[in-house]
Every structure is written in structure tokens, then in C-alpha cells.
Design a protein around this motif. Sequence first.
Motif, PDB file in Angstrom:
ATOM      1  N   GLU A  87       0.898  -1.249  -0.123  1.00 25.56           N
ATOM      2  CA  GLU A  87       0.001  -0.043   0.235  1.00 25.56           C
ATOM      3  C   GLU A  87       0.898   1.248  -0.002  1.00 25.56           C
ATOM      4  N   ASN A  88       2.125   1.158   0.316  1.00 28.23           N
ATOM      5  CA  ASN A  88       2.959   2.390   0.090  1.00 28.23           C
ATOM      6  C   ASN A  88       3.575   2.561  -1.319  1.00 28.23           C
ATOM      7  N   LEU A  89       3.356   1.975  -2.171  1.00 28.70           N
ATOM      8  CA  LEU A  89       3.917   1.951  -3.431  1.00 28.70           C
ATOM      9  C   LEU A  89       2.807   3.302  -3.852  1.00 28.70           C
ATOM     10  N   SER A  90       3.542   4.018  -5.086  1.00 30.08           N
ATOM     11  CA  SER A  90       2.716   4.910  -5.690  1.00 30.08           C
ATOM     12  C   SER A  90       3.438   4.974  -6.914  1.00 30.08           C
ATOM     13  N   MET A  91       2.752   6.133  -7.746  1.00 31.04           N
ATOM     14  CA  MET A  91       3.273   6.085  -9.238  1.00 31.04           C
ATOM     15  C   MET A  91       3.435   7.745  -9.542  1.00 31.04           C
ATOM     16  N   ARG A  92       4.655   7.963 -10.265  1.00 33.73           N
ATOM     17  CA  ARG A  92       4.834   9.212 -10.876  1.00 33.73           C
ATOM     18  C   ARG A  92       4.412   9.142 -12.295  1.00 33.73           C
ATOM     19  N   PHE A  93       3.608  10.202 -12.876  1.00 31.54           N
ATOM     20  CA  PHE A  93       3.191  10.286 -14.346  1.00 31.54           C
ATOM     21  C   PHE A  93       3.887  11.653 -14.970  1.00 31.54           C
ATOM     22  N   GLY A  94       4.124  11.078 -16.239  1.00 28.21           N
ATOM     23  CA  GLY A  94       4.888  12.354 -16.808  1.00 28.21           C
ATOM     24  C   GLY A  94       3.996  12.482 -18.264  1.00 28.21           C
ATOM     25  N   LEU A  95       3.621  13.558 -18.704  1.00 25.72           N
ATOM     26  CA  LEU A  95       2.807  13.956 -19.841  1.00 25.72           C
ATOM     27  C   LEU A  95       3.703  15.105 -20.775  1.00 25.72           C
ATOM     28  N   HIS A  96       3.623  14.649 -22.227  1.00 23.97           N
ATOM     29  CA  HIS A  96       4.282  15.856 -22.920  1.00 23.97           C
ATOM     30  C   HIS A  96       3.342  15.709 -24.356  1.00 23.97           C
ATOM     31  N   SER A  97       3.326  16.738 -25.033  1.00 24.99           N
ATOM     32  CA  SER A  97       2.780  16.687 -26.306  1.00 24.99           C
ATOM     33  C   SER A  97       3.548  17.259 -27.354  1.00 24.99           C
ATOM     34  N   GLY A  98       3.595  16.764 -28.515  1.00 23.59           N
ATOM     35  CA  GLY A  98       4.329  16.993 -29.671  1.00 23.59           C
ATOM     36  C   GLY A  98       4.655  16.126 -30.713  1.00 23.59           C
ATOM     37  N   PRO A  99       5.213  16.281 -32.090  1.00 26.69           N
ATOM     38  CA  PRO A  99       5.181  14.952 -32.844  1.00 26.69           C
ATOM     39  C   PRO A  99       5.940  13.754 -32.276  1.00 26.69           C
ATOM     40  N   VAL A 100       5.313  12.677 -33.156  1.00 22.57           N
ATOM     41  CA  VAL A 100       6.025  11.417 -32.790  1.00 22.57           C
ATOM     42  C   VAL A 100       6.497  10.860 -33.747  1.00 22.57           C
TER      43      VAL A 100
END
Length: 377
Positions: free
Chosen positions: A272-285
Motif C-alpha cells: 500500500e506504500n507504493l505510488s506512481m509518477r506520471f509524466g505527460l508531454h505533447s508534440g510530434p512522434v
Amino acid sequence: MMNQTVKTNERIATSTSKSCGRDIENILRNFGNDLVGQPVKNALNQKPTKIEEQHELAINVLRCVVIIVVFAIYALETFKATIGKNGIHDFNYDRVLLCLTLLIFVIYDRLVAHGDKIKNTTVAQSSSAIAAILPEHIHSRFYEYNNNKYAESHMNDETPNNDNPSLPIADTFPACTLMFADIVGYTEWSSKHQPAEIMHLLETLYGAFDNIAKKYDVFKVETVGDCYVAATGLPNTQDDHAVILTIFATECTFKMKEILQQLGNELGLETENLSMRFGLHSGPVAGGILGGKTPRFQLFGDTVNTTARLESNGQPGRIHISQSTATCLIERGNSNWVIARDALVDAKGKGIMQTYWVDLLEVAPYILHSSSRRHTI
């Protein structure tokens, strides 16, 4: 004179019978070794799959039937040559031979049908596997690409074909938003748990993410260890790609907390101590197929690298977004979703960046609670 003739016929029959016995023994030995023995030895030296084992079994059954029929035909020939002369005139040899021939064709037809069923099953399984790892819009291109490579590899060196070379499958997607999500504390947690427990955590968590992705038309790119990679704006164009992925990441944040609480009783309270980091970025791929024995659809370009930096510089339980993603959200009328980060971020390979946090409480009302997508987000 009559007794002498009978004795002579008996000696001839006995001699013929012994000769027939030796011939039959040789036939069985040769057929048994060539048709059954050697294939079985070869099979034992390999580790065939279940389908291969079924196919091998069918072939061996056919070989055994051939042995039996050959033996029966030879016995009939002997029966006709030795006993048939002594008064059995109503023996219909041709009819029995016809029945044996029909038996061979019936069994052969059954085995061919069984082989076709196995092949169709194999093709269906291969198609399902490809559908699971490659985007639907490039399935036909992938098959065509591999067919061209196969043709080129078997082409005569004296007549090379340079008119239609097999180019790699690759596309550019000009407007996308990417998401990297990484479990915080996973390395230490996994070092204290069994492989089955680790897989149970990842399958439960990312299986839930997959279901959420279907709801929002989010494209799951891949999972690399404990990192979940998803995108919008590809393979199909989506004008609100940043909005969709932000809502998706928000629901995943809440869903993870719920799942970790449920798994705490099974995998230990430290889960229950686990968590998560989220990263978002927009652009051409740029996206394409990396071939080889295990083809995979992968994304390339600066947008991918920037998204990874946003995730690694984020904080547990928060969604970290770039300036370009924040701009997309604001342009779509969702400025209240965006909170400017107090300190600038010095991202490796990117320099100083102004980044933002997503206000989860502001996005939460837009989370869909049904399997059908809302058109007004």
C-alpha cells in the motif's frame, strides 16, 4: 501316388508359409524402422510444441495404418496363393482389397482435415499475437513487408529487384500526447517478493489501466518493466489528445490507490506504500516497427525523451506535464486543470523547463463511469 502328391503340396505350402513369414517379418522391420522408429527418435531429440506433437501423432497414426494395410495385403496374397488352391473358390479377393483401399483413403482424408484444423488454429493464434503487439492500422502492411522480405531473401542473385525495395514500416504523427508512468518504490518492493507476486501486482495494475485505456481510446504503446507507456493522437488523429490523456492519467492515479489497498492483504501491507509518477508531454512522434524475431511497435523522437524526463522529475502520486501539454489543455478551455510548478526543472538533456502539475480534483468530474466514451470532454 495320391498320398505322395499331398505330401508334396504340404511341403510346398510349409515352405511358402515360412518364406512368407520371413518376408512379412522383414517388411514389418523395415516399415517399422523407416516409418515409425526413426521419426519417433527424431521427435524425442526435440522439444515440440503441443500443436507439433498433435501433428506428429497424426502422421504416426497414418504410418501405422499403412503398415497394417501392407501386412493385410501381403497376407491376402499369401492366402490366395497357398490356401486358395485347395478348394476355396468363393474367396472375393478383389472386394477385400477394395475395402482396404477405401479404408486408407478415409483415414487419410480424416488426417488431412485434422492437419488443416491444426494449421488454421496456428494461423489464428499468430494473428491474435500480432494483433496484441501491433496497431491495427499496420497489420496488413506488416504482413506485406514480411512477404517482400521473404521474396527478396529467396531471389536469384543474378536478378536483383531494386524497383520495389522493402522499406521499414514507419509513420510520423504530428500531434500527440505521450504518458510515462512509473511505480515509485517498485525496486525495493520487488526485491522482497517472489516473481509470482511481482507479476500478480503488475498484471492486476496494468490490466486495470488497459481497461481504462479502451474506455478513452488511449493507445497503449508498451510496458517496460514497471513503466507503463501510453499515447493519444496515434495511430488515429485526435484533436483533444492532451485532454483525453490527462483524464486517463487522472483515473489511473485513483485506480492505482484502490488496487494497492486491495492487494495489501495478499502481498503485504508494504504494498500500500507504493505510488506512481506520471509524466505527460505533447508534440510530434515517429512510430514504426522494429523487426527481427520479435517485432514491436515503438515510438521515437524528442517527444519521447522529454516525456521520460518529465516522469523522472515528477513526484509520487502527481501528474507532471510540460509547457506544450499545458498549452493544449488551456486552448481546450481547461485552464483550471493546470497548476504551475513553483521551481523550474533542470531536465537532463533538455535544460531548464517550466513545467506544471495537474489538479486531480478539477479533472475528477470528467472521469467516465461507463464503458461508452463521452463526446463533450
